[in-house]
Design an enzyme around this catalytic site. Structure first.
Site, short mmCIF file in Angstrom:
data_model
loop_
_atom_site.label_atom_id
_atom_site.label_comp_id
_atom_site.label_asym_id
_atom_site.label_seq_id
_atom_site.Cartn_x
_atom_site.Cartn_y
_atom_site.Cartn_z
N SER A 128 0.79 -1.24 0.00
CA SER A 128 0.00 0.00 0.00
C SER A 128 0.81 1.28 0.00
O SER A 128 0.23 2.36 -0.14
CB SER A 128 -0.96 0.01 1.19
OG SER A 128 -2.03 -0.83 0.91
N LYS B 22 0.03 3.30 -2.92
CA LYS B 22 -1.24 4.01 -3.14
C LYS B 22 -1.07 5.51 -3.37
O LYS B 22 -1.63 6.06 -4.33
CB LYS B 22 -2.22 3.72 -2.00
CG LYS B 22 -2.74 2.27 -2.04
CD LYS B 22 -3.58 1.93 -0.82
CE LYS B 22 -4.11 0.50 -0.91
NZ LYS B 22 -4.68 0.01 0.35
N TYR C 118 -3.77 -3.51 -10.26
CA TYR C 118 -3.61 -3.15 -8.85
C TYR C 118 -2.69 -4.17 -8.13
O TYR C 118 -1.80 -3.79 -7.37
CB TYR C 118 -4.99 -3.07 -8.19
CG TYR C 118 -4.95 -2.96 -6.68
CD1 TYR C 118 -4.64 -1.75 -6.06
CD2 TYR C 118 -5.21 -4.07 -5.87
CE1 TYR C 118 -4.58 -1.66 -4.68
CE2 TYR C 118 -5.15 -3.98 -4.51
CZ TYR C 118 -4.84 -2.78 -3.91
OH TYR C 118 -4.78 -2.69 -2.53
N TYR D 66 -3.79 3.36 7.98
CA TYR D 66 -4.99 2.55 8.20
C TYR D 66 -5.82 3.13 9.32
O TYR D 66 -5.84 4.35 9.52
CB TYR D 66 -4.60 1.09 8.50
CG TYR D 66 -3.69 0.46 7.47
CD1 TYR D 66 -4.07 0.37 6.13
CD2 TYR D 66 -2.46 -0.05 7.82
CE1 TYR D 66 -3.23 -0.23 5.19
CE2 TYR D 66 -1.63 -0.66 6.88
CZ TYR D 66 -2.02 -0.74 5.57
OH TYR D 66 -1.21 -1.32 4.65
N VAL E 261 1.33 -3.61 3.85
CA VAL E 261 1.42 -4.89 4.55
C VAL E 261 2.70 -5.68 4.20
O VAL E 261 2.97 -6.71 4.80
CB VAL E 261 0.17 -5.78 4.34
CG1 VAL E 261 -1.06 -5.15 4.95
CG2 VAL E 261 -0.05 -6.09 2.86
N1 GLU Z 1 -2.16 -5.53 -1.91
C1 GLU Z 1 -2.68 -5.43 -0.57
C2 GLU Z 1 -4.16 -5.70 -0.60
O1 GLU Z 1 -4.78 -5.26 -1.49
C3 GLU Z 1 -2.41 -4.07 -0.04
C4 GLU Z 1 -2.77 -3.96 1.38
C5 GLU Z 1 -1.91 -3.02 2.14
O2 GLU Z 1 -0.70 -2.97 2.00
O3 GLU Z 1 -2.54 -2.29 2.91
O4 GLU Z 1 -4.69 -6.36 0.24
#
Ligand code: GLU
Length: 303
Positions: free
Chosen positions: A61, A64, A187, A239, A257
């Protein structure tokens, strides 16, 4: 500075025992939970690093905010935020709860919002779109070698049904357009790009320098886009711990994550930390402790 980094690594490494490796993407569970790395790059371009700062991990993430920048540059601010909101959710990153109703994701730092953002990347096909994402990541990281971690990508693709369901619902509700399988595939690839602490510190240094690359001194992101993305990292980047992180650390940051956290100190530093053991919300537990110590010792909080 190097001594402070070494200290904060030593003082906080043992917290890995309180966390757990992400296992909902099976390939992530293979990481070494004791590994820790820190990289800090100032806006004059000096870098300070310690520990396993060259170890590769999946960006997850932390991608993002970077893809968000590209999506805004590809479209425009109003187009993107017409489809994706800017409010924190207080829910887990992959939650489906707040999508019911209009299906407009609350913000681009949660999975639903990030998938919608990825769907806006321009390109004639997925191959070209991924190339554009990867090249943009390479440019901000100043590392032409960034590439996909195939094993993590395939593992994520195999287990990503929650993300598929978010995407199918958003398509049904007119938030995203196009082939859902292709959008989630893009993604998954974006999340599976391999980076090091140094790479994400370099990315953060561009944000800290308000969109200008500290080394080349060239503007790569407009000041306005950099400000929007830094703000969203501050309010939504950690988060459903973004509020307590703002109090304890006080920096714009984004965790993933895979164990990485990218943080920026306005007009001072880009920071990348790595430690794959995660807290119950999905944040690197050692990474957060290290950022807290650095923020206190160097008086970095923006608040
Ligand atoms: N690729 C992970 C998912 O979509 C990203 C989650 C993350 O790093 O918060 O679950």
């Amino acid at each position: 500075m190097n001594a402070i980094l070494r200290d904060s690594l030593k003082n906080n490494q043992a917290y890995y025992k309180e966390g757990e490796l992400a296992n909902y993407i099976p390939a992530l569970a293979k990481a070494d939970s004791k590994a820790v790395g820190i990289s800090m790059i100032d806006i004059e371009g000096n870098s300070y690093s310690t520990g396993e700062y060259e170890k590769k991990f999946a960006i997850q993430s932390v991608s993002k905010p970077i893809t968000l920048i590209l999506a805004i540059m590809d479209n425009d601010i109003d187009f993107v935020f017409n489809k994706v909101g800017v409010e924190p959710t207080g829910d887990p990153f992959n939650s489906i709860i707040k999508l019911t109703g209009s299906a407009k994701p609350y913000n681009p730092m949660i999975n639903a919002g990030a998938i919608a953002v990825t769907s806006m990347i321009k390109g004639k096909d997925n191959e070209e779109k991924f190339k554009r994402i990867l090249n943009f990541f390479r440019k901000l990281a100043k590392n032409d070698k960034l590439k996909l971690d195939q094993e993590i990508y395939l593992s994520e693709k195999e287990t990503g049904d929650r993300n598929r369901s978010l995407a199918y619902y958003m398509k049904d509700q007119g938030i995203i357009e196009g082939d859902v399988e292709e959008i989630v595939d893009l993604y998954f690839k974006q999340c599976s790009i391999e980076v090091t602490c140094k790479d994400i510190a370099n990315m953060a240094a561009v944000l800290a320098n308000q969109g200008v690359d500290p080394i080349t001194e060239k503007r790569v992101i407009s000041k306005k886009i950099a400000r929007i993305v830094r703000t969203l990292m501050t309010t939504c980047g950690m988060y459903d711990k973004s509020g307590s992180f703002a109090i304890e650390v006080g920096l714009a940051a984004k965790s993933g994550v895979g164990g990485g956290i990218m943080a920026e100190v306005p007009k001072k530093f880009g920071i990348g930390v790595y430690g794959p053991a995660l807290d119950d919300k999905g944040n690197s537990i050692v990474g957060m402790k290290i950022l807290k110590e650095l923020s206190q010792r160097l008086n970095l909080s923006i608040f």
